[in-house]
Design a protein around this motif. Structure first.
Motif, short mmCIF file in Angstrom:
data_model
loop_
_atom_site.label_atom_id
_atom_site.label_comp_id
_atom_site.label_asym_id
_atom_site.label_seq_id
_atom_site.Cartn_x
_atom_site.Cartn_y
_atom_site.Cartn_z
N LEU A 165 0.84 -1.20 0.00
CA LEU A 165 0.00 0.00 0.00
C LEU A 165 0.87 1.25 0.00
CD1 LEU A 165 -2.71 -1.12 2.56
CD2 LEU A 165 -3.00 -0.87 0.10
N GLY A 166 0.60 2.16 -0.90
CA GLY A 166 1.35 3.40 -0.99
C GLY A 166 2.63 3.32 -1.79
N ALA A 167 3.01 2.11 -2.18
CA ALA A 167 4.25 1.95 -2.95
C ALA A 167 3.98 2.05 -4.44
CB ALA A 167 4.90 0.60 -2.63
N THR A 168 5.02 2.35 -5.20
CA THR A 168 4.86 2.46 -6.64
C THR A 168 5.58 1.34 -7.39
OG1 THR A 168 6.78 3.92 -6.73
CG2 THR A 168 4.61 4.97 -6.54
N ARG A 169 6.34 0.53 -6.67
CA ARG A 169 7.06 -0.54 -7.33
C ARG A 169 6.81 -1.87 -6.62
NH1 ARG A 169 11.61 -1.96 -4.50
NH2 ARG A 169 12.30 -0.52 -2.88
N LEU A 170 7.14 -2.95 -7.32
CA LEU A 170 6.98 -4.29 -6.75
C LEU A 170 8.18 -4.65 -5.87
CD1 LEU A 170 5.79 -6.20 -9.95
CD2 LEU A 170 4.38 -5.52 -8.01
N THR A 171 7.92 -5.42 -4.84
CA THR A 171 8.97 -5.96 -3.99
C THR A 171 8.81 -7.47 -3.95
OG1 THR A 171 9.03 -3.96 -2.63
CG2 THR A 171 9.96 -5.97 -1.67
N ASP A 172 9.94 -8.15 -3.91
CA ASP A 172 9.99 -9.62 -3.90
C ASP A 172 9.92 -10.11 -2.46
OD1 ASP A 172 12.34 -12.10 -5.07
OD2 ASP A 172 10.19 -11.90 -5.47
N TYR A 173 8.94 -10.98 -2.15
CA TYR A 173 8.80 -11.53 -0.81
C TYR A 173 8.92 -13.05 -0.86
CZ TYR A 173 7.18 -6.98 0.80
OH TYR A 173 7.10 -5.65 1.12
N TRP A 174 9.42 -13.62 0.27
CA TRP A 174 9.60 -15.06 0.38
C TRP A 174 8.96 -15.58 1.65
CZ3 TRP A 174 11.89 -18.06 -3.35
CH2 TRP A 174 12.60 -17.39 -4.35
N GLY A 175 8.44 -16.81 1.57
CA GLY A 175 7.98 -17.50 2.76
C GLY A 175 9.13 -18.17 3.48
N GLN A 176 8.83 -18.81 4.60
CA GLN A 176 9.87 -19.41 5.42
C GLN A 176 10.26 -20.81 4.93
OE1 GLN A 176 6.69 -19.40 6.15
NE2 GLN A 176 6.21 -21.44 6.93
N GLY A 177 9.46 -21.38 4.06
CA GLY A 177 9.75 -22.70 3.51
C GLY A 177 8.98 -23.80 4.23
N THR A 178 8.65 -24.84 3.48
CA THR A 178 7.98 -26.00 4.04
C THR A 178 8.64 -27.26 3.45
OG1 THR A 178 5.85 -27.09 4.45
CG2 THR A 178 6.12 -26.05 2.30
N GLN A 179 8.91 -28.22 4.32
CA GLN A 179 9.63 -29.42 3.89
C GLN A 179 8.67 -30.41 3.22
OE1 GLN A 179 13.07 -30.33 4.23
NE2 GLN A 179 12.44 -32.01 2.89
N VAL A 180 9.09 -30.90 2.06
CA VAL A 180 8.38 -31.98 1.38
C VAL A 180 9.36 -33.15 1.25
CG1 VAL A 180 7.34 -32.76 -0.79
CG2 VAL A 180 6.81 -30.49 0.12
N THR A 181 8.99 -34.28 1.80
CA THR A 181 9.84 -35.47 1.74
C THR A 181 9.06 -36.60 1.09
OG1 THR A 181 10.99 -34.83 3.78
CG2 THR A 181 11.20 -37.13 3.06
N VAL A 182 9.63 -37.13 0.02
CA VAL A 182 9.00 -38.24 -0.71
C VAL A 182 9.86 -39.48 -0.48
CG1 VAL A 182 8.13 -39.07 -2.90
CG2 VAL A 182 8.19 -36.61 -2.43
N SER A 183 9.30 -40.40 0.29
CA SER A 183 10.08 -41.58 0.67
C SER A 183 9.14 -42.71 1.07
CB SER A 183 11.01 -41.25 1.83
OG SER A 183 11.68 -42.41 2.28
N SER A 184 9.59 -43.94 0.80
CA SER A 184 8.82 -45.10 1.23
C SER A 184 9.31 -45.59 2.59
CB SER A 184 8.92 -46.22 0.19
OG SER A 184 10.28 -46.53 -0.05
#
Length: 121
Positions: free
Chosen positions: A102-121
């Motif tokens: 809000l109030g800004a004129t340009r885009l900023t890049d934001y990141w989440g904290q991450g979530t682990q995905v594990t694919v294993s039997s």
């Protein structure tokens, strides 16, 4: 400020499915692109899928036909439906968004904290 909060990661067997969600909150004016990246141990972070505000999408070759990205603009949320998961999909998955606060004129890049995905039997 803006926060991206991911959810939906976990442990799944090969061939299984998971759905990741990422909700943006805070002083949001508008969101352009939203996407998912992943980083496996010892590897660089890589783009998995990305979707623009006009719902144009692009995918990494390794996930085409198996993963689907979508977004709900009313909820400022992006999803990643992951099917036919393979062991090589194991990684920390990060949400990313290009946001004009809000109030800004340009885009900023934001990141989440991450979530682990594990694919294993």
């Amino acid at each position: 400020q803006v926060q991206l909060v991911e959810s939906g990661g976990g442990l799944v067997q090969p061939g299984g499915s998971l759905r990741l969600s990422c909700a943006a909150s805070g002083s949001i004016g508008s969101i352009y692109a939203m996407g998912w990246y992943r980083q496996a141990p010892g590897k660089q972070r890589e783009l998995v899928a990305r979707i623009t505000s006009s719902t144009n999408t692009n995918y990494a070759d390794s996930v085409k036909g198996r993963f689907t990205i979508s977004r709900d603009n009313a909820k400022n949320t992006v999803y990643l439906q992951m099917n036919s998961l393979k062991s090589e999909d194991t990684a920390v998955y990060y949400c990313n968004a290009d946001i004009r606060t809000l109030g800004a004129t340009r885009l900023t890049d934001y990141w989440g904290q991450g979530t682990q995905v594990t694919v294993s039997s």
